[in-house]
Design a protein around this motif. Structure first.
Motif, PDB file in Angstrom:
ATOM      1  N   LEU A 130       0.717  -1.188   0.177  1.00  0.00           N
ATOM      2  CA  LEU A 130       0.103  -0.121   0.003  1.00  0.00           C
ATOM      3  C   LEU A 130       0.839   1.275  -0.002  1.00  0.00           C
ATOM      4  O   LEU A 130       0.060   2.326  -0.021  1.00  0.00           O
ATOM      5  N   PRO A 132       2.599   4.143  -1.505  1.00  0.00           N
ATOM      6  CA  PRO A 132       2.318   4.981  -2.871  1.00  0.00           C
ATOM      7  C   PRO A 132       3.519   5.111  -3.371  1.00  0.00           C
ATOM      8  O   PRO A 132       3.551   5.435  -4.586  1.00  0.00           O
ATOM      9  N   THR A 139      -1.393  -0.249  -9.879  1.00  0.00           N
ATOM     10  CA  THR A 139      -1.976   0.786  -9.012  1.00  0.00           C
ATOM     11  C   THR A 139      -0.956   2.033  -9.099  1.00  0.00           C
ATOM     12  O   THR A 139      -1.602   3.158  -9.321  1.00  0.00           O
ATOM     13  N   ARG A 140       0.045   1.937  -8.730  1.00  0.00           N
ATOM     14  CA  ARG A 140       0.987   3.165  -8.699  1.00  0.00           C
ATOM     15  C   ARG A 140       1.295   3.694  -9.901  1.00  0.00           C
ATOM     16  O   ARG A 140       1.767   4.916  -9.855  1.00  0.00           O
ATOM     17  N   ASN A 144      -3.841   0.629 -13.722  1.00  0.00           N
ATOM     18  CA  ASN A 144      -4.893  -0.011 -13.230  1.00  0.00           C
ATOM     19  C   ASN A 144      -4.594  -1.523 -13.895  1.00  0.00           C
ATOM     20  O   ASN A 144      -3.665  -1.958 -14.351  1.00  0.00           O
ATOM     21  N   ASN A 236      -8.997   3.787  -4.340  1.00  0.00           N
ATOM     22  CA  ASN A 236      -8.033   3.167  -3.704  1.00  0.00           C
ATOM     23  C   ASN A 236      -8.649   3.355  -2.244  1.00  0.00           C
ATOM     24  O   ASN A 236      -8.132   2.669  -0.961  1.00  0.00           O
ATOM     25  N   ASP A 237      -9.625   4.257  -1.673  1.00  0.00           N
ATOM     26  CA  ASP A 237     -10.018   4.390  -0.717  1.00  0.00           C
ATOM     27  C   ASP A 237     -11.236   3.519  -0.261  1.00  0.00           C
ATOM     28  O   ASP A 237     -11.981   3.474   0.588  1.00  0.00           O
ATOM     29  N   PRO A 239     -11.515  -0.342  -1.674  1.00  0.00           N
ATOM     30  CA  PRO A 239     -10.954  -1.555  -2.142  1.00  0.00           C
ATOM     31  C   PRO A 239     -11.879  -2.733  -1.910  1.00  0.00           C
ATOM     32  O   PRO A 239     -12.745  -2.605  -0.816  1.00  0.00           O
ATOM     33  N   GLN A 287      -2.858  -4.713  -1.896  1.00  0.00           N
ATOM     34  CA  GLN A 287      -3.428  -4.239  -2.771  1.00  0.00           C
ATOM     35  C   GLN A 287      -3.838  -5.027  -3.999  1.00  0.00           C
ATOM     36  O   GLN A 287      -3.038  -5.764  -4.368  1.00  0.00           O
ATOM     37  N   ARG A 289      -5.246  -5.539  -6.945  1.00  0.00           N
ATOM     38  CA  ARG A 289      -4.886  -5.299  -8.447  1.00  0.00           C
ATOM     39  C   ARG A 289      -3.548  -5.941  -8.586  1.00  0.00           C
ATOM     40  O   ARG A 289      -3.027  -6.772  -9.548  1.00  0.00           O
TER      41      ARG A 289
END
Length: 410
Positions: A130, A132, A139-140, A144, A236-237, A239, A287, A289
């Protein structure tokens, strides 16, 4: 190390849950899920924790021809790189691990003795952290589910670039790793056969077997059936925490042996309580994904898939020039050493030794008391032989308790 007393403990104490079972539960389940933070493995003060560093690699071109732009890798190091940059070891984490997960093996007097070696621990491609600022992932990157699929060889190539381009290291003492990191280590042995003196994969696979395909597809579907999955476009807030926890804990059913479960839990209620706790903890810290992309890499992997081997595992094994110390666990039902090709590689690699952890913790046996003792002893012995300029390995090529070199004990 006295092998027999440790061996007896792993065979008998699992029958009577108690203080040992409680301790074993915390390390074995966490090892299977690769969920232990570094602080839980090796106590460190804030001042002692290594600084997180970032390697900017620009474009990362994949086997498929796709390109990941602005690719970066984060990593930490332990110990000091010597003047001629010749004492480095690469230590690679597993599927749900991160740069800190391998810290259990690195430190003064540990398997990777940081008084002698410079240990590099990267966040590997698409790490499911998670954080960032960690290594580039679906994700980063902001892409996606449009992120290109990658292979284990792509992951290894990114690690090679980190070592050579950002750290300017031209040869490693060893490459090691656990689970997915063990798989990557075996690929290192084939992709870069002259780059290191030794390769030490812990609970690895040489190629995916059909059970692994089934396990990872089941896990992915559990995540994707969560209404909050939203075809991977979840915010992301918000999931899919529940699906992520349930999906990822599926591997526990295979990662620990049936006997291991009997020793870990005293009752059905205890199983259910622990299950609920693990689901919540995993769902809140992973995370989804990024984890899914990594399972695609694992379940499609074969060290012999790329030219010039064209699927010939024996030929791929014969191409390995580093000393290969394979450490599987015959109680591992997640990456079983027979069906996943580890036995075949051991028999055909020119300079190989295979050591069976032989522990009911299964895939998590690397963090059981017996597993830690066996792995530490074997790694320290091999690294000492390399430092002394002695060839080969100490002890037998195959475990003494195996009746045949191509079979796990019955």
């Amino acid at each position: 190390m006295e092998e027999k007393p440790v061996h007896r403990q792993s065979r008998t104490r699992h029958r009577a849950p108690g203080r040992y079972a409680a301790t074993f539960l915390s390390c074995a389940l966490s090892a299977v899920l690769l969920s232990l933070p570094a602080a839980a493995q090796t106590p460190q003060t804030a001042a002692q924790r290594p600084e997180v560093q970032t390697c900017q690699l620009g474009e990362l071109r994949l086997e498929s021809g796709a390109v990941i732009p602005d690719f970066r890798m984060t990593y930490i190091t332990h110990g000091t790189l010597n003047a001629d940059r010749s004492n480095a070891i690469l230590s690679i984490h597993g599927l749900r691990g991160d740069r800190s997960t391998q810290t259990a093996w690195a430190g003064p007097g540990l398997a990777l003795d940081t008084g002698r070696y410079f240990v590099i621990q990267p966040d590997t491609l698409s790490v499911a952290s998670l954080d960032p600022n960690a290594t580039t992932s679906p994700t980063r990157s902001g892409m996606n589910m449009n992120f290109p699929r990658f292979t284990m060889r792509d992951m290894v190539n990114a690690e090679y670039r980190l070592v050579t381009e950002c750290l300017n290291i031209r040869r490693l003492v060893a490459v090691t790793g656990t689970s997915m990191g063990g798989i990557a280590s075996m690929q290192w042995a084939v992709s870069y056969p002259d780059f290191m003196a030794a390769v030490i994969p812990l609970v690895p696979q040489a190629h995916a077997n059909r059970q692994v395909n089934f396990i990872w597809e089941s896990a992915r579907q559990a995540i994707m059936l969560d209404p909050k999955w939203r075809d991977g476009s979840y915010p992301n807030d918000d999931p899919p925490r529940r699906g992520t926890g349930v999906g990822m804990i599926i591997q526990n059913a295979f990662g620990i042996s049936a006997g291991g479960f009997e020793g870990l839990f005293a009752s059905r209620d205890q199983v259910h309580r622990n299950y609920a706790q693990q689901v919540e903890q995993i769902g809140n810290t992973t995370q989804a994904r990024d984890w899914i992309y990594r399972t695609w890499a694992i379940e499609s992997h074969d060290i012999a898939a790329a030219p010039p081997f064209n699927g010939d595992l024996r030929a791929a094994a014969r191409s390995i020039r580093a000393r290969l110390l394979l450490i599987p666990n015959c109680y591992d039902q997640l990456l079983p050493p027979g069906e996943s090709g580890v036995m075949t590689v051991a028999m055909h690699a020119p300079n190989a030794k295979i050591v069976d952890i032989d522990d009911l913790a299964g895939h998590g046996g690397t963090r059981s008391p017996r597993g830690i003792a066996v792995i530490t002893s074997e790694i320290r012995d091999l690294l000492q032989r390399i430092d002394d300029g002695r060839p080969g390995f100490s002890g037998p090529q195959y475990p003494r308790h195996w009746s045949r070199p191509d079979r796990c004990p019955g």
